[in-house]
Design an enzyme around this catalytic site. Sequence first.
Site, PDB file in Angstrom:
ATOM      1  N   GLU A  50       0.820  -1.217   0.000  1.00 33.64           N
ATOM      2  CA  GLU A  50       0.000   0.000   0.000  1.00 33.64           C
ATOM      3  C   GLU A  50       0.852   1.264   0.000  1.00 33.64           C
ATOM      4  OE1 GLU A  50      -3.094   0.534  -0.488  1.00 33.64           O
ATOM      5  OE2 GLU A  50      -4.301  -1.115   0.278  1.00 33.64           O
ATOM      6  N   ASN A  62      -8.073   6.962  -6.930  1.00 33.51           N
ATOM      7  CA  ASN A  62      -9.226   6.069  -6.820  1.00 33.51           C
ATOM      8  C   ASN A  62     -10.303   6.494  -7.810  1.00 33.51           C
ATOM      9  OD1 ASN A  62      -8.069   4.568  -4.723  1.00 33.51           O
ATOM     10  ND2 ASN A  62      -8.840   5.981  -3.185  1.00 33.51           N
ATOM     11  N   ASP A  64     -13.444   6.449  -7.616  1.00 31.59           N
ATOM     12  CA  ASP A  64     -14.582   7.166  -7.037  1.00 31.59           C
ATOM     13  C   ASP A  64     -14.224   8.566  -6.536  1.00 31.59           C
ATOM     14  OD1 ASP A  64     -13.145   6.606  -4.742  1.00 31.59           O
ATOM     15  OD2 ASP A  64     -14.754   5.479  -3.767  1.00 31.59           O
ATOM     16  N   SER A  66     -12.175   9.271  -4.141  1.00 31.25           N
ATOM     17  CA  SER A  66     -11.705   9.262  -2.758  1.00 31.25           C
ATOM     18  C   SER A  66     -10.178   9.187  -2.732  1.00 31.25           C
ATOM     19  CB  SER A  66     -12.313   8.076  -1.995  1.00 31.25           C
ATOM     20  OG  SER A  66     -11.841   6.851  -2.529  1.00 31.25           O
ATOM     21  N   ASP A  68      -6.573   7.847  -0.366  1.00 35.24           N
ATOM     22  CA  ASP A  68      -6.033   6.940   0.642  1.00 35.24           C
ATOM     23  C   ASP A  68      -4.834   7.606   1.294  1.00 35.24           C
ATOM     24  OD1 ASP A  68      -7.871   4.959  -0.234  1.00 35.24           O
ATOM     25  OD2 ASP A  68      -6.468   4.354  -1.805  1.00 35.24           O
ATOM     26  N   ASN A  75      -8.781   5.137   3.691  1.00 35.34           N
ATOM     27  CA  ASN A  75      -9.600   5.880   2.740  1.00 35.34           C
ATOM     28  C   ASN A  75     -10.478   6.917   3.429  1.00 35.34           C
ATOM     29  OD1 ASN A  75     -12.261   6.066   0.973  1.00 35.34           O
ATOM     30  ND2 ASN A  75     -10.564   5.497  -0.366  1.00 35.34           N
TER      31      ASN A  75
END
Length: 144
Positions: A50, A62, A64, A66, A68, A75
């Site tokens: 990650e 992302n 959508d 959003s 991270d 998120n």
Amino acid sequence: MKLFFVTILLAVLGTTYGKVFNKCELVRLLAANGFPRNQLQDWICLIQNESRYDTSALNTKNRDGSKDYGIFQINNYYWCAEGRVGANECKLQCSSLRDDNIADDMRCALFIYRRHQFNAWNAWKDKCRGKPKPSVDECFVAGK
């Protein structure tokens, strides 16, 4: 006067720096903060994939819209707030997930885990589930 402004600037910048952990340092920190030893390989695999152990990591890609944040790539859709604290499940500001103090990151990651296990993290599902994981045993050997 110039020295005053430089001091203020350094104080402000000094509070926003992240940290890149080495694996064993992070393993021992997770273990000392309630992460079960039998899950440490999964957590390290997740974090490695990650954020590459970098607390200042930020993903803005992302689909959508959003984002991270931090070493666990938490998120902002549910877990942290870009605005006011309390408007999210972990009750913290997203920006606090990108500094070198990961106490709040660890609390939030464990909260997420209790709800969804590792399935909340796509990197774990794609790169860790059912696959070889990094060893952590050497991190508990004296002198490492």
